[in-house]
Design a protein around this motif. Structure first.
Motif, short mmCIF file in Angstrom:
data_model
loop_
_atom_site.label_atom_id
_atom_site.label_comp_id
_atom_site.label_asym_id
_atom_site.label_seq_id
_atom_site.Cartn_x
_atom_site.Cartn_y
_atom_site.Cartn_z
N UNK A 183 0.86 -1.23 -0.03
CA UNK A 183 0.08 -0.07 -0.04
C UNK A 183 1.10 1.22 0.03
N UNK A 184 0.65 2.22 -0.97
CA UNK A 184 1.46 3.30 -1.29
C UNK A 184 0.39 4.64 -0.89
N UNK A 185 1.18 5.58 0.08
CA UNK A 185 0.37 6.87 0.44
C UNK A 185 1.28 7.82 -0.04
N UNK A 186 1.00 8.72 -1.17
CA UNK A 186 1.88 9.92 -1.45
C UNK A 186 1.22 11.10 -0.82
N UNK A 187 2.19 11.99 -0.76
CA UNK A 187 1.92 13.24 -0.04
C UNK A 187 2.72 14.48 -0.58
N UNK A 188 2.44 15.69 -0.17
CA UNK A 188 3.43 16.69 -0.14
C UNK A 188 3.39 17.64 -1.41
N UNK A 189 2.20 17.56 -2.48
CA UNK A 189 2.10 18.24 -3.28
C UNK A 189 1.66 19.62 -2.98
N UNK A 190 1.42 20.70 -3.92
CA UNK A 190 1.13 21.93 -3.70
C UNK A 190 1.05 22.76 -4.64
N UNK A 191 0.94 24.01 -4.53
CA UNK A 191 1.13 25.31 -5.37
C UNK A 191 2.49 25.93 -5.11
N UNK A 192 3.23 26.09 -6.15
CA UNK A 192 4.55 26.91 -6.01
C UNK A 192 4.97 27.76 -7.14
N UNK A 211 10.69 24.95 -4.59
CA UNK A 211 10.68 23.63 -4.46
C UNK A 211 9.73 22.98 -3.66
N UNK A 212 9.70 21.59 -3.96
CA UNK A 212 8.80 21.02 -3.06
C UNK A 212 9.35 19.33 -2.71
N UNK A 220 4.20 20.92 -13.69
CA UNK A 220 2.56 20.80 -13.36
C UNK A 220 1.94 19.29 -13.69
N UNK A 221 1.63 18.81 -12.75
CA UNK A 221 0.92 17.33 -12.95
C UNK A 221 0.26 16.76 -11.52
N UNK A 222 -0.20 15.60 -11.68
CA UNK A 222 -0.57 14.84 -10.57
C UNK A 222 0.57 13.89 -10.50
N UNK A 282 0.61 18.97 -8.17
CA UNK A 282 1.69 19.74 -7.99
C UNK A 282 1.44 20.91 -8.85
N UNK A 283 1.41 22.01 -8.61
CA UNK A 283 1.12 23.07 -9.57
C UNK A 283 1.96 24.06 -9.55
N UNK A 284 2.72 24.42 -10.66
CA UNK A 284 3.98 25.32 -10.58
C UNK A 284 3.31 26.67 -11.51
N UNK A 285 3.25 27.91 -10.63
CA UNK A 285 2.95 29.05 -11.39
C UNK A 285 3.97 29.58 -11.89
#
Length: 122
Positions: free
Chosen positions: A2-11, A16-17, A90-92, A118-121
């Motif tokens: 089982x895998x649980x991804x986290x840490x994405x966001x807007x930057x 960096x992320x 920018x992507x999932x 992850x969204x990069x502006x």
């Protein structure tokens, strides 16, 4: 597994992320982990790979020198440190697990996390 991804966001571009992928359910010494990403309207693509046993890594050319994949054996967690981010990053982002050698194809991975945006502006 089982895998649980986290840490994405807007930057902003140039920022960096760090993404995390927590794994559970098995012993991982024979596993390898990959990060993939999927932008809107595009196919899922390979980003980075790490072999759990010895830490050997591979990267897509588009992220080489900017992204770093690593693992923490004690925490059963794989990380993707992303620096110098660009709008085209920018992507999932998805983490995935496989048993066996290095692969870049989606079909080569047997377990997938749920994805983190992850969204990069610019």
């Amino acid at each position: 597994v089982q895998l649980q991804a986290s840490g994405g966001g807007l930057v902003q571009a140039g920022g960096s992320l760090r993404l995390s992928c927590a794994a559970s359910g098995r012993t991982f010494s024979s596993y390898a982990m990959g990060w993939f990403r999927q932008a809107p309207g595009k196919e899922r693509e390979f980003v980075a790979f790490i072999r759990w046993s010895d830490g050997i890594t591979y990267y897509a050319d588009s992220v080489k020198g900017r992204f770093t994949i690593s693992r923490d054996n004690a925490k059963n967690t794989v990380y993707l440190q992303m620096n110098s981010l660009k709008p085209e990053d920018t992507a999932v982002y998805y983490c995935a697990a496989r048993r066996g050698p290095y692969r870049t194809s989606v079909e080569g991975y047997e377990s997938w996390g749920q994805g983190t945006q992850v969204t990069v502006s610019s």
